[in-house]
Design a protein around this motif. Structure first.
Motif, mmCIF file in Angstrom:
data_model
loop_
_atom_site.group_PDB
_atom_site.id
_atom_site.type_symbol
_atom_site.label_atom_id
_atom_site.label_comp_id
_atom_site.label_asym_id
_atom_site.label_seq_id
_atom_site.Cartn_x
_atom_site.Cartn_y
_atom_site.Cartn_z
ATOM 1 N N TYR A 94 0.852 -1.190 0.000
ATOM 2 C CA TYR A 94 0.000 0.000 0.000
ATOM 3 C C TYR A 94 0.884 1.235 0.000
ATOM 4 O O TYR A 94 2.058 1.151 0.361
ATOM 5 C CB TYR A 94 -0.872 0.024 1.271
ATOM 6 N N PRO A 95 0.334 2.405 -0.358
ATOM 7 C CA PRO A 95 1.096 3.637 -0.167
ATOM 8 C C PRO A 95 1.482 3.754 1.309
ATOM 9 O O PRO A 95 0.622 3.654 2.186
ATOM 10 C CB PRO A 95 0.118 4.742 -0.582
ATOM 11 N N GLY A 96 2.753 3.889 1.588
ATOM 12 C CA GLY A 96 3.226 3.898 2.969
ATOM 13 C C GLY A 96 3.401 2.508 3.547
ATOM 14 O O GLY A 96 3.907 2.352 4.649
ATOM 15 N N ILE A 114 1.051 -8.554 3.886
ATOM 16 C CA ILE A 114 0.115 -7.461 3.654
ATOM 17 C C ILE A 114 0.647 -6.218 4.360
ATOM 18 O O ILE A 114 0.832 -6.229 5.579
ATOM 19 C CB ILE A 114 -1.301 -7.786 4.196
ATOM 20 N N GLY A 115 0.878 -5.140 3.599
ATOM 21 C CA GLY A 115 1.496 -3.928 4.135
ATOM 22 C C GLY A 115 0.546 -2.952 4.806
ATOM 23 O O GLY A 115 0.842 -1.758 4.863
ATOM 24 N N ALA A 116 -0.575 -3.406 5.319
ATOM 25 C CA ALA A 116 -1.509 -2.533 6.042
ATOM 26 C C ALA A 116 -2.411 -3.376 6.929
ATOM 27 O O ALA A 116 -2.594 -4.569 6.695
ATOM 28 C CB ALA A 116 -2.361 -1.712 5.061
ATOM 29 N N ASN A 117 -2.942 -2.737 7.943
ATOM 30 C CA ASN A 117 -3.923 -3.357 8.844
ATOM 31 C C ASN A 117 -5.138 -2.455 8.953
ATOM 32 O O ASN A 117 -5.023 -1.232 8.830
ATOM 33 C CB ASN A 117 -3.327 -3.548 10.251
ATOM 34 N N ALA A 134 -1.112 1.790 7.194
ATOM 35 C CA ALA A 134 -0.072 1.138 6.395
ATOM 36 C C ALA A 134 1.282 1.240 7.082
ATOM 37 O O ALA A 134 1.574 2.223 7.767
ATOM 38 C CB ALA A 134 -0.003 1.787 5.014
ATOM 39 N N ALA A 135 2.102 0.216 6.890
ATOM 40 C CA ALA A 135 3.486 0.202 7.366
ATOM 41 C C ALA A 135 4.256 -0.764 6.473
ATOM 42 O O ALA A 135 3.716 -1.806 6.069
ATOM 43 C CB ALA A 135 3.555 -0.242 8.825
ATOM 44 N N PRO A 136 5.494 -0.439 6.119
ATOM 45 C CA PRO A 136 6.236 -1.276 5.174
ATOM 46 C C PRO A 136 6.623 -2.638 5.754
ATOM 47 O O PRO A 136 6.781 -2.804 6.959
ATOM 48 C CB PRO A 136 7.478 -0.444 4.865
ATOM 49 N N ILE A 151 3.107 -12.455 7.397
ATOM 50 C CA ILE A 151 3.965 -11.364 7.866
ATOM 51 C C ILE A 151 3.101 -10.114 7.885
ATOM 52 O O ILE A 151 2.550 -9.720 6.857
ATOM 53 C CB ILE A 151 5.190 -11.165 6.957
ATOM 54 N N VAL A 152 2.977 -9.488 9.056
ATOM 55 C CA VAL A 152 2.107 -8.326 9.189
ATOM 56 C C VAL A 152 2.855 -7.038 8.872
ATOM 57 O O VAL A 152 4.089 -6.992 8.846
ATOM 58 C CB VAL A 152 1.460 -8.260 10.594
ATOM 59 N N ALA A 153 2.107 -5.973 8.655
ATOM 60 C CA ALA A 153 2.661 -4.669 8.322
ATOM 61 C C ALA A 153 3.631 -4.195 9.403
ATOM 62 O O ALA A 153 3.407 -4.413 10.592
ATOM 63 C CB ALA A 153 1.527 -3.656 8.157
ATOM 64 N N GLY A 154 4.722 -3.558 8.947
ATOM 65 C CA GLY A 154 5.693 -2.978 9.859
ATOM 66 C C GLY A 154 6.837 -3.888 10.253
ATOM 67 O O GLY A 154 7.700 -3.487 11.031
ATOM 68 N N VAL A 155 6.901 -5.095 9.700
ATOM 69 C CA VAL A 155 7.926 -6.070 10.084
ATOM 70 C C VAL A 155 9.107 -6.026 9.117
ATOM 71 O O VAL A 155 8.935 -5.879 7.914
ATOM 72 C CB VAL A 155 7.326 -7.496 10.134
#
Length: 190
Positions: A94-96, A114-117, A134-136, A151-155
């Motif tokens: 996702y953006p961001g 998935i790059g967002a929750n 969103a988090a990369p 793998i969740v967003a922000g990892v």
């Protein structure tokens, strides 16, 4: 059965070993490249039954990447060289919340990045109306992401790591670690 499955004889990943499989690989590359936001070199093997779409983002594939039938690669995603996403892997940026894979990364069937929750803090509004956070996700070089890993967003996953089948990775993974479990934890180092 699709025409592509008939031509590739039901292979679980694209190849260039026969005239029919070369046709399938050419078609997969053309289908992905039809989107302005997709960059894929000719050395990539992309099956036409993979769902490759940049949405409003950008997908960049490195040299010799392989995307199997049924895999989903969408949004802001970058693959290094020599990566693979096997059948029914889902990789969505996702953006961001860009998903970045280093070189030599193997993503097994049914893995999910998935790059967002969803935001769900407010009880006065439905979850779907609260948007996304969103988090990369960043995966280093030479990482094996086994089947059904999430793998969740922000990892961030360090280079040389192995994520055991079914692991749910909710925090950063040090380089050359083997992680397993829900939530995933380091069980040994390589």
């Amino acid at each position: 059965m699709s025409v592509w499955s008939w031509l590739d004889r039901g292979a679980s990943q694209p190849s260039r070993t026969t005239p029919a499989s070369r046709l399938v690989a050419r078609a997969g590359l053309a289908r992905a490249r039809r989107h302005d936001g997709v960059t894929a070199p000719a050395s990539c093997l992309l099956h036409p039954e993979a769902r490759i779409h940049p949405r409003d983002g950008r997908i960049v594939l490195g040299e010799r990447c392989l995307i199997a039938p049924g895999a989903v690669v969408q949004g802001d995603v970058t693959f290094g060289d020599d990566c693979s996403a096997q059948a029914y892997a889902v990789i969505v940026g996702y953006p961001g919340g860009r998903v970045t894979l280093g070189s030599g990364v193997r993503v097994a069937p049914h893995a999910m990045l998935i790059g967002a929750n969803h935001v769900f803090a407010g009880r006065d509004r439905p979850i779907h109306a609260q948007g996304l956070e969103a988090a990369p996700i960043t995966v280093g070089d030479d990482v094996w992401i086994a089947g059904r890993v999430t793998i969740v967003a922000g990892v961030t996953v360090g280079s040389g790591s192995v994520l055991a089948a079914g692991a749910v990775v909710t925090r950063d993974v040090p380089p050359f670690s083997v992680v397993a479990g829900v939530p995933a934890r380091v069980i040994k180092t390589r």
